[in-house]
Design a protein around this motif. Structure first.
Motif, PDB file in Angstrom:
ATOM      1  N   SER A 286       0.831  -1.192   0.000  1.00 39.34           N
ATOM      2  CA  SER A 286       0.000   0.000   0.000  1.00 39.34           C
ATOM      3  C   SER A 286       0.873   1.253   0.000  1.00 39.34           C
ATOM      4  CB  SER A 286      -0.901   0.018   1.237  1.00 39.34           C
ATOM      5  OG  SER A 286      -0.123   0.256   2.401  1.00 39.34           O
TER       6      SER A 286
ATOM      7  N   ASP B 248      -6.605 -13.971  -0.352  1.00 38.78           N
ATOM      8  CA  ASP B 248      -7.413 -12.832   0.098  1.00 38.78           C
ATOM      9  C   ASP B 248      -7.003 -12.247   1.453  1.00 38.78           C
ATOM     10  OD1 ASP B 248      -8.958 -12.107  -1.993  1.00 38.78           O
ATOM     11  OD2 ASP B 248     -10.770 -13.152  -1.356  1.00 38.78           O
TER      12      ASP B 248
ATOM     13  N   ARG C 223      -3.858 -10.241   0.917  1.00 35.38           N
ATOM     14  CA  ARG C 223      -4.141  -9.096   0.034  1.00 35.38           C
ATOM     15  C   ARG C 223      -4.808  -7.978   0.831  1.00 35.38           C
ATOM     16  NH1 ARG C 223      -8.095  -6.579  -2.449  1.00 35.38           N
ATOM     17  NH2 ARG C 223      -9.627  -7.976  -1.521  1.00 35.38           N
ATOM     18  N   ASN C 224      -5.791  -8.353   1.652  1.00 35.56           N
ATOM     19  CA  ASN C 224      -6.463  -7.355   2.485  1.00 35.56           C
ATOM     20  C   ASN C 224      -5.489  -6.721   3.476  1.00 35.56           C
ATOM     21  OD1 ASN C 224      -9.046  -7.615   1.365  1.00 35.56           O
ATOM     22  ND2 ASN C 224      -9.512  -9.390   2.634  1.00 35.56           N
TER      23      ASN C 224
ATOM     24  N   ASP D  97      -6.691  -3.690  -7.433  1.00 37.91           N
ATOM     25  CA  ASP D  97      -6.148  -2.856  -6.358  1.00 37.91           C
ATOM     26  C   ASP D  97      -5.066  -1.920  -6.895  1.00 37.91           C
ATOM     27  OD1 ASP D  97      -7.632  -4.003  -4.144  1.00 37.91           O
ATOM     28  OD2 ASP D  97      -6.396  -5.784  -4.409  1.00 37.91           O
TER      29      ASP D  97
ATOM     30  N   VAL E 179      -3.330  -4.220   1.598  1.00 38.30           N
ATOM     31  CA  VAL E 179      -4.099  -2.998   1.299  1.00 38.30           C
ATOM     32  C   VAL E 179      -4.196  -2.118   2.531  1.00 38.30           C
ATOM     33  CG1 VAL E 179      -6.410  -2.150   0.758  1.00 38.30           C
ATOM     34  CG2 VAL E 179      -5.404  -3.991  -0.616  1.00 38.30           C
ATOM     35  N   ASN E 180      -4.237  -2.745   3.708  1.00 38.99           N
ATOM     36  CA  ASN E 180      -4.339  -1.992   4.959  1.00 38.99           C
ATOM     37  C   ASN E 180      -2.987  -1.691   5.593  1.00 38.99           C
ATOM     38  OD1 ASN E 180      -7.348  -1.665   5.785  1.00 38.99           O
ATOM     39  ND2 ASN E 180      -7.213  -3.745   4.962  1.00 38.99           N
TER      40      ASN E 180
ATOM     41  N   ARG F 164      -4.814   1.301  -4.537  1.00 44.74           N
ATOM     42  CA  ARG F 164      -4.751   0.728  -3.188  1.00 44.74           C
ATOM     43  C   ARG F 164      -3.432   0.006  -2.956  1.00 44.74           C
ATOM     44  NH1 ARG F 164     -10.673  -0.725  -4.051  1.00 44.74           N
ATOM     45  NH2 ARG F 164      -9.908  -2.649  -5.013  1.00 44.74           N
TER      46      ARG F 164
END
Length: 301
Positions: A168, A224, A227-228, A247, A231-232, A252
């Motif tokens: 990110s 997933d 990936r999350n 993304d 992104v965070n 992102r």
């Protein structure tokens, strides 16, 4: 007694963990199930089960015999299917196992088109990360990502997808962007077990191939969750572009170290046997090999 029938009873008893359970599945008496096992043990001159009043378990010889029996019974089933021409048209249930993201976003949409052509066929689709035991779990075809280790299976390459390293913007602002593979040792790298090798990222550059052992604050057996996390702002990830493409497009995630090439991720269809393939397996292999290469170049919705 018929040897194949006795072998089938043995497999059912081993799977059910009891004579009563196997007898119920086979619609025979418990005494008959016991008789079949005793006959096998007599012929083999060895004990296949450890029996107590409360439990039933396989002996070491029984475990070996179970594996061989399953293979023999599967071979017989395939042979009979060929002889009786059950392979002329896809029918029955096709069980497919695939990693969650590629299964849900790229393979599942094709199943609708595939099933329209075969009214006597239905599909059972299981989405799970990692490799599966095709024979034990009754899977006809599994979709595998990356390096294949089990040489007993038959594999057909379907497609490949580029891999990218990204994080990110917030993470890169706080920790800086790695410039070389060795820089990754100072970063939190989020690991996806489903893409072997588990914690080694490989790069190609002007100085040759380089492999870095990475570590990080999170690992998962599918894409997933990491990936999350990326992104965070939790760290860097190496994932196929078909997973992170959207993304990246939306800002992102940001790709790093683009000057280094990464070998594409190979995508295979894996099945237990080459001989006597059923029509449902053959037809799906042909369909997915035409469908997936086009789809894999598209970003997920």
């Amino acid at each position: 007694m018929d040897k194949l029938t006795s072998m089938n009873v043995f497999v059912r008893v081993a799977k059910a963990g009891s004579f009563a359970g196997a007898a119920k599945d086979l619609d025979i008496s418990r005494a008959m199930a016991t008789k079949h096992i005793m006959q096998l043990e007599s012929e083999l001159n060895t004990r296949l089960f450890n029996r107590t009043t409360r439990s039933l378990s396989l002996t070491e010889a029984g475990e070996e015999y179970l594996e061989r029996c399953q293979q023999v019974l599967l071979d017989v089933e395939e042979m009979e299917s060929a002889v009786t021409k059950l392979q002329t048209e896809p029918r029955g249930v096709l069980k497919i196992c695939a990693p969650p993201v590629i299964g849900a976003t790229h393979i599942a949409p094709g199943l609708t088109e595939y099933l329209k052509s075969f009214p006597d066929l239905s599909v059972e689709m299981v989405l799970k990360g990692g490799q599966v035991d095709l024979i034990d779990e009754g899977v006809d075809i599994a979709i595998y990502l990356g390096q294949l280790n089990d040489t007993s299976l038959v594999a057909r390459k379907l497609a490949s997808s580029s891999l990218v390293v990204c994080a990110s913007p917030d993470y890169l602002k706080a920790h800086g962007a790695p410039q070389d593979p060795e820089d990754l040792e100072d970063h939190s790298c989020l690991i996806n077990w489903a893409i072997p090798p588990r914690n080694k990222w490989r790069f190609k550059g002007i100085l040759g191939d380089r492999t870095v052992t990475v570590t990080g604050r999170m690992q998962a057996n599918m894409a997933d969750p990491i990936r999350n996390a990326a992104v965070n702002g939790l760290g860097l990830i190496m994932l196929p572009r078909y997973i992170v493409g959207r993304d990246i497009e939306l800002g992102r995630l940001q790709v790093v170290m683009e000057q280094y090439a990464i070998s594409p991720l190979a995508i295979y269809a894996v099945y237990p046997h080459r001989k006597y393939l059923s029509a449902k397996v053959r037809s799906f292999l042909d369909f997915i090999q035409g469908w997936l290469p086009h789809r894999i170049g598209m970003d997920p919705p």
